[in-house]
Write a protein that holds these residues in place. Structure first.
Motif, PDB file in Angstrom:
ATOM      1  N   PRO A 132       0.795  -1.220   0.000  1.00 14.16           N
ATOM      2  CA  PRO A 132       0.000   0.000   0.000  1.00 14.16           C
ATOM      3  C   PRO A 132       0.831   1.275   0.000  1.00 14.16           C
ATOM      4  CG  PRO A 132      -0.857  -1.580   1.571  1.00 14.16           C
ATOM      5  CD  PRO A 132       0.437  -2.101   1.089  1.00 14.16           C
ATOM      6  N   ALA A 133       2.064   1.215   0.465  1.00  8.38           N
ATOM      7  CA  ALA A 133       2.838   2.444   0.547  1.00  8.38           C
ATOM      8  C   ALA A 133       3.149   3.025  -0.820  1.00  8.38           C
ATOM      9  CB  ALA A 133       4.142   2.188   1.291  1.00  8.38           C
ATOM     10  N   TYR A 134       3.014   2.222  -1.886  1.00 10.89           N
ATOM     11  CA  TYR A 134       3.465   2.690  -3.178  1.00 10.89           C
ATOM     12  C   TYR A 134       2.342   3.291  -4.019  1.00 10.89           C
ATOM     13  CZ  TYR A 134       7.837   0.422  -2.183  1.00 10.89           C
ATOM     14  OH  TYR A 134       9.034   0.077  -1.617  1.00 10.89           O
TER      15      TYR A 134
ATOM     16  N   LEU B   6      10.167  -5.441  -5.544  1.00 13.31           N
ATOM     17  CA  LEU B   6       9.556  -6.024  -6.735  1.00 13.31           C
ATOM     18  C   LEU B   6       8.046  -5.824  -6.782  1.00 13.31           C
ATOM     19  CD1 LEU B   6      11.521  -9.374  -7.246  1.00 13.31           C
ATOM     20  CD2 LEU B   6      11.743  -7.220  -8.511  1.00 13.31           C
ATOM     21  N   ALA B   7       7.478  -5.231  -5.733  1.00 13.47           N
ATOM     22  CA  ALA B   7       6.039  -4.991  -5.739  1.00 13.47           C
ATOM     23  C   ALA B   7       5.658  -3.882  -6.723  1.00 13.47           C
ATOM     24  CB  ALA B   7       5.553  -4.623  -4.341  1.00 13.47           C
ATOM     25  N   GLN B   8       6.639  -3.047  -7.100  1.00 12.49           N
ATOM     26  CA  GLN B   8       6.372  -2.004  -8.094  1.00 12.49           C
ATOM     27  C   GLN B   8       7.570  -1.852  -8.992  1.00 12.49           C
ATOM     28  OE1 GLN B   8       4.109   1.402  -7.050  1.00 12.49           O
ATOM     29  NE2 GLN B   8       5.423   2.778  -8.213  1.00 12.49           N
ATOM     30  N   SER B   9       7.335  -1.850 -10.267  1.00 14.10           N
ATOM     31  CA  SER B   9       8.414  -1.820 -11.241  1.00 14.10           C
ATOM     32  C   SER B   9       9.091  -0.458 -11.281  1.00 14.10           C
ATOM     33  CB  SER B   9       7.858  -2.165 -12.628  1.00 14.10           C
ATOM     34  OG  SER B   9       8.873  -2.125 -13.600  1.00 14.10           O
ATOM     35  N   GLY B  10      10.388  -0.484 -11.585  1.00 15.31           N
ATOM     36  CA  GLY B  10      11.110   0.744 -11.824  1.00 15.31           C
ATOM     37  C   GLY B  10      11.640   1.395 -10.575  1.00 15.31           C
ATOM     38  N   GLN B  11      12.085   2.637 -10.742  1.00 11.07           N
ATOM     39  CA  GLN B  11      12.724   3.378  -9.667  1.00 11.07           C
ATOM     40  C   GLN B  11      11.725   4.262  -8.943  1.00 11.07           C
ATOM     41  OE1 GLN B  11      16.851   5.322  -9.806  1.00 11.07           O
ATOM     42  NE2 GLN B  11      15.520   7.065 -10.260  1.00 11.07           N
ATOM     43  N   ASN B  12      11.760   4.225  -7.630  1.00 11.79           N
ATOM     44  CA  ASN B  12      10.892   5.057  -6.793  1.00 11.79           C
ATOM     45  C   ASN B  12      11.717   5.534  -5.607  1.00 11.79           C
ATOM     46  OD1 ASN B  12       7.968   4.353  -7.930  1.00 11.79           O
ATOM     47  ND2 ASN B  12       9.141   2.454  -7.789  1.00 11.79           N
ATOM     48  N   ALA B  13      11.575   6.783  -5.241  1.00 17.65           N
ATOM     49  CA  ALA B  13      12.360   7.318  -4.125  1.00 17.65           C
ATOM     50  C   ALA B  13      11.628   8.480  -3.470  1.00 17.65           C
ATOM     51  CB  ALA B  13      13.738   7.769  -4.598  1.00 17.65           C
ATOM     52  N   THR B  14      11.806   8.556  -2.180  1.00 15.30           N
ATOM     53  CA  THR B  14      11.279   9.675  -1.402  1.00 15.30           C
ATOM     54  C   THR B  14      12.299  10.026  -0.334  1.00 15.30           C
ATOM     55  OG1 THR B  14       8.951   9.167  -1.736  1.00 15.30           O
ATOM     56  CG2 THR B  14       9.501  10.409   0.232  1.00 15.30           C
ATOM     57  N   ILE B  15      12.514  11.324  -0.124  1.00 17.30           N
ATOM     58  CA  ILE B  15      13.373  11.777   0.964  1.00 17.30           C
ATOM     59  C   ILE B  15      12.661  12.896   1.699  1.00 17.30           C
ATOM     60  CG2 ILE B  15      14.613  13.459  -0.481  1.00 17.30           C
ATOM     61  CD1 ILE B  15      17.138  12.721   1.196  1.00 17.30           C
ATOM     62  N   SER B  16      12.783  12.900   3.002  1.00 13.10           N
ATOM     63  CA  SER B  16      12.138  13.944   3.798  1.00 13.10           C
ATOM     64  C   SER B  16      13.139  14.512   4.785  1.00 13.10           C
ATOM     65  CB  SER B  16      10.916  13.395   4.535  1.00 13.10           C
ATOM     66  OG  SER B  16      11.292  12.440   5.503  1.00 13.10           O
ATOM     67  N   VAL B  17      12.991  15.799   5.060  1.00 16.46           N
ATOM     68  CA  VAL B  17      13.832  16.506   6.017  1.00 16.46           C
ATOM     69  C   VAL B  17      12.907  17.262   6.958  1.00 16.46           C
ATOM     70  CG1 VAL B  17      15.636  18.230   6.335  1.00 16.46           C
ATOM     71  CG2 VAL B  17      15.695  16.733   4.340  1.00 16.46           C
ATOM     72  N   LYS B  18      13.175  17.145   8.263  1.00 16.83           N
ATOM     73  CA  LYS B  18      12.317  17.772   9.257  1.00 16.83           C
ATOM     74  C   LYS B  18      13.165  18.509  10.283  1.00 16.83           C
ATOM     75  CE  LYS B  18       9.153  13.786   9.081  1.00 16.83           C
ATOM     76  NZ  LYS B  18       8.452  12.758   9.901  1.00 16.83           N
ATOM     77  N   GLY B  19      12.555  19.512  10.860  1.00 18.35           N
ATOM     78  CA  GLY B  19      13.107  20.171  12.035  1.00 18.35           C
ATOM     79  C   GLY B  19      12.107  20.038  13.169  1.00 18.35           C
ATOM     80  N   ILE B  20      12.565  19.531  14.304  1.00 18.35           N
ATOM     81  CA  ILE B  20      11.681  19.259  15.442  1.00 18.35           C
ATOM     82  C   ILE B  20      11.906  20.311  16.518  1.00 18.35           C
ATOM     83  CG2 ILE B  20      11.016  17.578  17.196  1.00 18.35           C
ATOM     84  CD1 ILE B  20      12.235  15.403  15.389  1.00 18.35           C
ATOM     85  N   TYR B  21      10.834  20.999  16.881  1.00 21.07           N
ATOM     86  CA  TYR B  21      10.896  21.989  17.948  1.00 21.07           C
ATOM     87  C   TYR B  21      10.085  21.463  19.115  1.00 21.07           C
ATOM     88  CZ  TYR B  21       9.802  26.182  20.648  1.00 21.07           C
ATOM     89  OH  TYR B  21       9.635  27.085  21.670  1.00 21.07           O
ATOM     90  N   ASP B  22      10.782  21.163  20.214  1.00 20.04           N
ATOM     91  CA  ASP B  22      10.120  20.670  21.412  1.00 20.04           C
ATOM     92  C   ASP B  22      10.039  21.817  22.411  1.00 20.04           C
ATOM     93  OD1 ASP B  22       9.469  19.265  23.882  1.00 20.04           O
ATOM     94  OD2 ASP B  22      10.013  17.441  22.785  1.00 20.04           O
ATOM     95  N   THR B  23       8.807  22.210  22.754  1.00 18.50           N
ATOM     96  CA  THR B  23       8.631  23.382  23.613  1.00 18.50           C
ATOM     97  C   THR B  23       9.159  23.172  25.020  1.00 18.50           C
ATOM     98  OG1 THR B  23       6.401  22.655  24.236  1.00 18.50           O
ATOM     99  CG2 THR B  23       6.593  24.107  22.320  1.00 18.50           C
TER     100      THR B  23
END
Length: 981
Positions: free
Chosen positions: A26-28, A174-191
């Motif tokens: 399901p993630a794809y 192999l569940a999905q053909s070809g190239q797939n990519a995701t990158i995420s960048v976050k900044g966490i502010y803890d009060t």
């Protein structure tokens, strides 16, 4: 392979399209391809985002046998919560326990973490450290496509999930053909952060690709998160039962007795502590997956998963310690006998500094061979070798967890007051005539250093097969079968330095700490989310000091030449002798068969699953135990068990087998309504700490807390007979409502009641002839017989050696130890409840909501008015979850609320009395929110808020007035971006 016909409704057609591509992974799910399909092709529109996730989860629930719930990733690399425990609490019947303000472990239908099994791609995972419970907070969500929760028994599942089995399904390239990519960048502010960085980073990514016409597949995911925050807390280690005969006779003006519900007992707090914990945590996760599919019918998969979580904590604290008896000067009891006010002489007030760095490492290497031999036979071979270890020795300067306690016993009395507000108030009447001690009066009490690593390993080999019926014209669709061997080992030990540095302010060392070492702070901003916290609380001040300087000064001055070898200051956790070592192994051989039958009865489509699982388990345990010689009185409030040199090795073995049948029926009542009935048996094995052989004596057996713990390899597992009945109405594409009833009858319940026992040669100074002599002499002189005054009498009478240590005599009575040894009960206990859920989307408006609630009841609840030891079901509580969302034209907004009623965390308190009172967690409700905006088809920016309602945590004992803890964290926010290639 036999194709059994069924009624192909509109729902079934939609499901076939969705399941054909997205349900496997399901993630794809991606945005629909806008290109016109070629002639003869079918255009499949895959729905992404929140709505797509809800559809996939609903379809998995709809198509499964038994009662199954799931959460799927909204998009590649995008799970809806900060960790997997937080995500699971959205499922009906699931609640979470929290650690450091984050979800860490789950409770399902009232059954706590030890009763639930966590698997990774169907593989049984080792618990965190010396436990069966898997800490989900240490596993990030990147690379995870789906979380499945199987609530009913299945013969094909590994045993252990009496409450439920959680299966974490990771990406498959192999569940999905070809190239797939995701990158995420976050900044966490803890009060809440004060000592660390105001903004900390998180970076994560997922990459998959296929090669050679999808013959080879490669996938990798990674995540690194840093979080700095502060926990503020107030706590009591335990409540001590005082029977009427134990209460002193006082002037009536000093007693307010409101008891009506309990008239023969009173409860007093053992201590009162306040603390500020500055925490820095780093969590890194990674997974690499290789797949090889030379032909369509055969797939080989190798995956390696690794995680590491390092948590460093620096703590400052302050508080008081109490012992009871004739030193109680005044008190007020409420209707339940709880002291809401107490004036108590003796003992001490203290200021502490603690340091602890703990690392948790987990690894899992797996190999899976999947072969569709022909239309009738499907074989699967799976092997994995996994471990999970925890180690609190990663502080470079200590190699252990250290605690330094400074303070003074130069006081008249201490006052505890909980008649107003949410936080108990305390003040000390010091001998200097004020309620505030001066820096020059602060002395050394004691320090202690503890090293306690633990490790859990699992090696598992599973062979599974499926035979599809094409031979006989009967409703049998398939037969699943399999065999497995699971070898699990758990080991751990605790090395303890003992109480170092002339414990108990005797002799006095105020001169080694200069006034400049102490910094006075006020309590403004401390626990200000609670009524009674902040600047108005008592005490309104506390001292802090440098941890390293305090150690250096004590190492330099409190030497063997000054206080003797046994009391010399040392940071060595092995100073007091060899540690007790525990090793438990479990080898389980299992075999199962499970059948599926599909047929129609009067136009109703019916699916029946029936199966049987058989398991044999052998439990050897080796223990290296320390043998006690005597218990010494080393300071007014401190007692030390002296052990003989070396350890004694002991071996134990237990064995049992179980037969676990299951039976499921699913009926399509209409095109939209599904009815389910399930019956089956499931087990959870006894907690590891109960299985380890050997006898362990408390190393610091203070009066009222003299305990001995024993294990038993002969313990049988908890065994539950389960009944489930549910109805589900799937009335629209992403909308459904369901109601479920469940009942679990659990036998072999484990009783942990203690019994008072004595052991030859272990004599008790307390209440011995010398003790009675001291009490009589003090009272004759008009002096209150507190433990401090009695200890001073022993010193003046020459009953202590040159180091201030009092040793027992043979004419002293034997010590009465509270010996806790678990045993299986013959009776059964029942838990029953109802689950309600609804999920609805409002057409094409973009709005939707989901709500669920679980109400649980049974004969396993805790009765606070019963003074006998009890064994309630830990974790049983009602719960509810609610979410609303809007998602349209690239904008998605979601707000969630998770609520849980009060529940029992465990039986027994760290410094509670022998009646083992409960520790309970108060009602908790937290609001989280997220906003996502798709800048274009590749870039998404987002803002997330966790605990935005600034919810706090609170715990109590038998009654709410028996305060145990209050914790404050504050909201935290994340700003980030996600890019998809």
């Amino acid at each position: 392979m036999k194709n059994t016909p069924f009624k192909k409704t509109q729902l079934a057609t939609s499901m076939a399209l969705l399941m054909g591509s997205s349900l496997v992974l399901p993630a794809y799910a991606q945005e629909a391809d806008t290109a016109t399909p070629a002639e003869g092709e079918v255009e499949v529109i895959q729905v992404s985002g929140i709505r797509g996730s809800m559809i996939r989860s609903m379809d998995l629930k709809r198509s499964s046998s038994g009662v199954v719930d799931a959460i799927s990733a909204e998009e590649l690399g995008k799970f809806p919560d900060t960790n997997l425990a937080e995500a699971l609490q959205r499922i009906t019947g699931v609640t979470i326990s929290r650690n450091n303000g984050e979800g860490s472990q789950i409770t399902v239908r009232g059954f706590g973490p030890e009763f639930n099994l966590v698997t990774l791609n169907g593989r049984q995972m080792p618990g965190t450290g010396f436990t069966r419970s898997f800490d989900l907070a240490n596993l990030s969500s990147e690379g995870v496509s789906t979380l499945e929760l199987q609530k009913t028994a299945r013969a094909e599942n590994p045993s252990g999930g009496l409450g439920a089995t959680v299966n974490i399904i990771t990406m498959k390239p192999l569940a999905q053909s070809g190239q797939n990519a995701t990158i995420s960048v976050k900044g966490i502010y803890d009060t809440s952060n004060e000592a660390g960085d105001d903004v900390t980073p998180e970076i994560a990514g997922v990459y998959t690709n296929t090669f050679a016409d999808d013959m080879f597949g490669f996938g990798v995911s990674f995540s690194h998160q840093e979080r700095d925050f502060q926990q503020q807390a107030a706590s009591i280690q335990g409540w001590v039962l005082q029977e009427n005969d134990d209460l002193p006779e006082l002037d009536p003006s000093n007693v307010v007795d409101n008891r009506t519900n309990i008239t023969d007992a009173a409860f007093f707090p053992k201590d009162m502590n306040y603390s500020i914990n500055d925490v820095q945590r780093e969590r890194s996760n990674g997974q690499v997956t290789f797949q090889f599919r030379p032909v369509d019918a055969f797939t080989a998969t190798i995956d390696y998963t690794a995680s590491r979580a390092t948590t460093g904590t620096n703590t400052v604290g302050w508080g008081i310690w109490n012992n009871f008896g004739a030193n109680i000067n005044a008190y007020e009891l409420d209707e339940n006998g709880t002291a809401v006010y107490a004036d108590i002489s003796g003992d001490d007030g203290s200021f502490t500094a603690s340091r602890n760095t703990t690392r948790v490492d987990a690894r899992s290497l797996g190999v899976n061979l999947d072969w569709m031999v022909n239309d009738d036979w499907h074989l699967r071979l799976d092997y994995h070798d996994s471990y999970n270890k925890t180690d609190n020795g990663y502080d470079e300067g200590l190699g252990s967890a250290g605690q330094i306690i400074l303070g003074s016993n130069q006081l008249e009395s201490k006052v505890y007051d909980y008649r107003e507000g949410e936080i108990p108030q305390v003040y000390v009447n010091w001998n200097n005539g004020t309620n505030e001690i001066l820096p020059g009066e602060i002395d050394s009490n004691f320090s202690q250093f503890i090293y306690s690593p633990g490790r859990s390993d699992i090696e598992q080999l599973q062979l599974d097969g499926t035979w599809y019926n094409s031979a006989w014209d009967i409703p049998l669709v398939k037969i699943d079968f399999g065999v497995a061997r699971t070898e699990q080992s758990l080991s751990g030990f605790t090395a303890w330095s003992g109480l170092r540095g002339g414990p108990g302010f005797s002799p006095s060392f105020t001169e080694i700490f200069p006034d400049s070492m102490f910094v006075r702070n006020d309590t403004s901003g401390f626990l200000d989310a609670f009524d009674g916290g902040g600047a108005s609380m008592n005490p309104g001040y506390y001292y802090t000091f440098d941890f390293d300087e305090a150690i250096a000064r004590q190492l330099q001055f409190i030497t063997a030449d000054v206080v003797g070898e046994s009391n010399a200051y040392s940071i060595d956790p092995y100073f007091s002798g060899d540690p007790s070592v525990s090793n438990v192994e479990e080898t389980t051989d299992s075999i199962y068969v499970q059948t599926e039958w599909d047929f129609e009865v009067s136009d109703f489509y019916v699916q029946v699953n029936a199966g049987l699982r058989y398991e044999e388990t052998e439990v050897p345990s080796t223990a290296e135990v320390r043998v006690p010689i005597q218990v010494n009185w080393v300071a007014a409030g401190e007692w030390i068990t002296v052990f003989q040199d070396g350890v004694e090795e002991q071996d134990f073995t237990g064995k049992y087998d179980v037969l676990l049948p299951m039976f499921d029926v699913k009926v399509d009542v209409t095109d939209d309504i599904v009815a389910r009935f399930s019956w089956g048996k499931s087990i959870t094995r006894a907690p590891i700490g109960f299985l380890q052989g050997g006898r362990s004596f408390s190393g610091s057996p203070k009066i009222g807390s003299r305990t001995v713990s024993e294990g038993s390899t002969d313990l049988k597992p908890y065994e539950s007979t389960n009944l489930d009945l549910s109805f589900e109405w799937y009335y629209d594409e992403a909308s459904y409502a369901s109601v479920g009833l469940f009942r679990k009858s659990v036998k072999n319940y484990i009783d942990t009641q203690g019994a008072l026992e004595t052991f030859d040669g272990l004599y008790d100074i307390y209440q011995g002839p010398r003790w009675q002599e001291a009490v009589s002499a003090l009272e004759a002189d008009g002096i209150q017989a507190t433990d401090s005054n009695i200890y001073d009498y022993f010193l003046s009478a020459g009953y202590a050696n040159a180091e201030g240590v009092v040793e027992p005599n043979s004419d002293d009575p034997l010590i009465e130890w509270n010996v806790v040894k678990p045993r299986n009960l013959n009776d059964s206990k029942t838990v029953e409840g109802i689950e309600l859920a609804v999920q609805h989307t409002f057409g094409e408006t973009g709005f939707g909501f989901g709500a669920n609630a679980t109400l649980v009841d049974g004969d396993v609840e805790y009765d606070p008015y019963n003074l006998e030891q009890q064994n309630p079901l830990v974790g049983i509580s009602d719960s509810a979850n609610f979410q609303v969302f809007y998602e349209k034209e690239g904008l998605s907004v979601k707000v969630t609320y998770a609520w849980r009623s009060d529940y029992v965390i465990g039986i027994g308190q760290a410094q509670g009395s022998a009646d083992n009172p409960a520790t309970q967690f108060d009602t908790f409700g937290q609001v989280d929110a997220s906003i996502n905006y798709d800048v274009n088809e590749h870039l998404t920016v987002f803002l997330e808020g966790v605990n935005i309602n600034d919810e706090t945590e609170r715990g109590y004992g038998r009654f709410e007035e028996q305060f145990l803890f209050a914790r404050q964290y504050g909201p935290r926010y994340t700003l980030g971006a996600r890019y998809t290639f």
